[in-house]
Design an enzyme around this catalytic site. Sequence first.
Site, PDB file in Angstrom:
ATOM      1  N   MET A   9       0.847  -1.193   0.000  1.00 43.09           N
ATOM      2  CA  MET A   9       0.000   0.000   0.000  1.00 43.09           C
ATOM      3  C   MET A   9       0.884   1.246   0.000  1.00 43.09           C
ATOM      4  O   MET A   9       1.929   1.279   0.661  1.00 43.09           O
ATOM      5  CB  MET A   9      -0.935   0.015   1.209  1.00 43.09           C
ATOM      6  CG  MET A   9      -1.963  -1.094   1.206  1.00 43.09           C
ATOM      7  SD  MET A   9      -3.219  -0.896   2.496  1.00 43.09           S
ATOM      8  CE  MET A   9      -2.216  -1.061   3.994  1.00 43.09           C
ATOM      9  N   CYS A  11      -0.715   4.652   0.034  1.00 42.76           N
ATOM     10  CA  CYS A  11      -1.432   5.845   0.502  1.00 42.76           C
ATOM     11  C   CYS A  11      -2.735   5.407   1.193  1.00 42.76           C
ATOM     12  O   CYS A  11      -3.114   4.234   1.167  1.00 42.76           O
ATOM     13  CB  CYS A  11      -1.749   6.785  -0.662  1.00 42.76           C
ATOM     14  SG  CYS A  11      -2.750   6.036  -1.957  1.00 42.76           S
ATOM     15  N   CYS A  14      -5.305   3.617  -0.954  1.00 49.94           N
ATOM     16  CA  CYS A  14      -5.064   2.182  -1.147  1.00 49.94           C
ATOM     17  C   CYS A  14      -5.756   1.388  -0.030  1.00 49.94           C
ATOM     18  O   CYS A  14      -6.336   0.319  -0.262  1.00 49.94           O
ATOM     19  CB  CYS A  14      -3.566   1.884  -1.126  1.00 49.94           C
ATOM     20  SG  CYS A  14      -2.638   2.577  -2.506  1.00 49.94           S
ATOM     21  N   TYR A  62      -1.651  -6.279  -3.893  1.00 51.97           N
ATOM     22  CA  TYR A  62      -0.880  -6.163  -2.661  1.00 51.97           C
ATOM     23  C   TYR A  62      -0.607  -7.567  -2.104  1.00 51.97           C
ATOM     24  O   TYR A  62      -1.167  -8.557  -2.579  1.00 51.97           O
ATOM     25  CB  TYR A  62      -1.638  -5.327  -1.627  1.00 51.97           C
ATOM     26  CG  TYR A  62      -2.151  -4.019  -2.167  1.00 51.97           C
ATOM     27  CD1 TYR A  62      -1.281  -3.064  -2.668  1.00 51.97           C
ATOM     28  CD2 TYR A  62      -3.519  -3.740  -2.183  1.00 51.97           C
ATOM     29  CE1 TYR A  62      -1.747  -1.866  -3.171  1.00 51.97           C
ATOM     30  CE2 TYR A  62      -3.995  -2.546  -2.688  1.00 51.97           C
ATOM     31  CZ  TYR A  62      -3.109  -1.604  -3.187  1.00 51.97           C
ATOM     32  OH  TYR A  62      -3.569  -0.430  -3.685  1.00 51.97           O
ATOM     33  N   CYS A 136      20.929   9.038 -24.888  1.00 46.72           N
ATOM     34  CA  CYS A 136      20.965   7.975 -25.894  1.00 46.72           C
ATOM     35  C   CYS A 136      20.446   8.435 -27.253  1.00 46.72           C
ATOM     36  O   CYS A 136      21.135   8.335 -28.257  1.00 46.72           O
ATOM     37  CB  CYS A 136      20.173   6.768 -25.410  1.00 46.72           C
ATOM     38  SG  CYS A 136      20.236   5.382 -26.561  1.00 46.72           S
ATOM     39  N   CYS A 141      23.814   6.857 -28.158  1.00 49.20           N
ATOM     40  CA  CYS A 141      23.671   5.617 -28.926  1.00 49.20           C
ATOM     41  C   CYS A 141      23.243   5.843 -30.370  1.00 49.20           C
ATOM     42  O   CYS A 141      23.876   5.350 -31.309  1.00 49.20           O
ATOM     43  CB  CYS A 141      22.648   4.699 -28.254  1.00 49.20           C
ATOM     44  SG  CYS A 141      22.723   4.625 -26.470  1.00 49.20           S
ATOM     45  N   CYS A 558      32.454 -30.023 -40.800  1.00 49.20           N
ATOM     46  CA  CYS A 558      31.580 -28.860 -40.721  1.00 49.20           C
ATOM     47  C   CYS A 558      30.297 -29.227 -39.964  1.00 49.20           C
ATOM     48  O   CYS A 558      29.754 -30.310 -40.145  1.00 49.20           O
ATOM     49  CB  CYS A 558      31.209 -28.360 -42.117  1.00 49.20           C
ATOM     50  SG  CYS A 558      32.549 -27.509 -42.957  1.00 49.20           S
ATOM     51  N   CYS A 559      29.818 -28.300 -39.165  1.00 53.53           N
ATOM     52  CA  CYS A 559      28.595 -28.414 -38.369  1.00 53.53           C
ATOM     53  C   CYS A 559      28.507 -29.720 -37.592  1.00 53.53           C
ATOM     54  O   CYS A 559      27.424 -30.288 -37.413  1.00 53.53           O
ATOM     55  CB  CYS A 559      27.326 -28.187 -39.201  1.00 53.53           C
ATOM     56  SG  CYS A 559      27.155 -29.226 -40.655  1.00 53.53           S
TER      57      CYS A 559
END
Length: 561
Positions: A9, A11, A14, A62, A136, A141, A558-559
Amino acid sequence: MTHLKITGMTCDSCAVHVKDALEKVPGVRSAVVSYPKGTAQIAAEPGTSPDALTGAVAGLGYRAMLAEAPPAEKRGSLLDKAFGWLGRGEKSAGEGCGLRIAVIGSGGAAMAAALKAVEQGAEVTLIERGTIGGTCVNVGCVPSKIMIRAAHIAHLRRASPFDGGIQATPPAILRERLLAQQQGRVDELRHAKYEGILASTPAITVLRGEACFQNGHTLSVRLAEGGEREVAFDRCLIATGASPAVPPIPGLKDTPYWTSNEALASNILPKRLAVIGSSVVAVELAQAFARLGSQVTILARSTLFFREDPAIGEAVTAAFRVEDITVLEHTQASQVAYANGEFVLTTGHGEIRADQLLIATGRAPNTRELALEAAGVTVNAQGAIVIDNGMRTTAQHIYAAGDCTDQPQFVYVAAAAGTRAAINMTGGDAALDLSAVPAVVFTDPQVATVGYSEAEAHHDGIETDSRLLTLDNVPRALANFDTRGFIKLVAEAGSDRLIGVQAVAPEAGELIQTAALAIRARMTVQELADHLFPYLTMVEGLKLAAQTFAKDVTQLSCCAG
């Protein structure tokens, strides 16, 4: 009488919502809910389910748990009944409890927090002294990555591994046009992601001006249009970001040096550019200017990326020297002078002359003008606000997020911190886990890291087992005819759990998130090696690096799984 302990809570309103919800539970006669105490006293019929009571509170967002009655309470007293009857006459104050939240700043952390707080029902006053959007999108960025990408295209037109079959054509660089394109995209994103959103969110009031604390619940704002205004708050978030730090080199302050802000906004490409710095901003912009035509010299007081695994700095330095970027290691300027359009830097290795000087030695938190002491907010020796993992400062009801704090200076960390701060300011309990934060440096090859380096692990008392795979063992790199760099895995000795990855590769930024997820999932290197990775991709290098813990990958087809 049943007693509940309630958290979340924020306030008195609430408490009214909780009371109404409890009194709708079958069998409840009355409920008295106290926001300051975080409690509820419930008069109910025998047999009323405690789970129904806690569930009603949880349905509002809550948390509730059964609590013992206070020792002095007399069960069934007339006073209890009176409180219950009086409580029934209270009316709801509406959704969100009318919490007043002040947000100082308008960058990634500030916007994330403001929007989340509004979503939680709060009224927000956002205060910005400069350009909406913070670092940013405006000077960090976005413009830097646009410039870096343009420089990359210029470089490929000048030279590539396929020049034997594709004729190279040295490009003509029109810096003014590139800058206009760059600034156009910056303006577009700032309006779409910041200004437009603020204008369309009635619960956010924007004040243009500079804020400072009068006390723990009041800000004084010196308005840009003149005058001052007081802003009272129930909770406050400080998200003021950081600015380029300037070292105290004799003579420097009397010269027209650049920081990253001026470098990104300049329509001039200097013939000779000197760069003081050795980390992210220094190396990114140094390479970009070099690829656009400047002769670049980097002065590093130690080595490039000296705080990282030494292999990173060595690989980037080697790549830069191939591109004729001069990297002067263990070099510091003891004096800077400027005359007749030329910078002269005095170093222990002689003079360095340049047409422009870029200072890129880190960023300092924007906290000095906030009068934080008036609110009881503590900063560290660098001026960064000290916070816990819930973004709480040392002052009750005041939170902080982003580059003004002691957290890593990444915009995605700032945004995540801002969101969690808003949750906590409105009664929640959210934490930010920074145990596996991926980082990318947009040089070419890129640098990407996550988790522990070997040195960091040893500092924390963790024994390690590590493997380094050079890119000439990665099929994608071979197909690209570009095998610069490596992938290094750091595992915890004994458990073989992956705890860190460092990579220098042309697409290192695209593989590091996979590494971050593997670390977060507490995978072993064998589990990583057993996963399926698409062929031909650079991220397959993680699998190959993991296989080196048990196999010689040069002997695999390979792989090979």
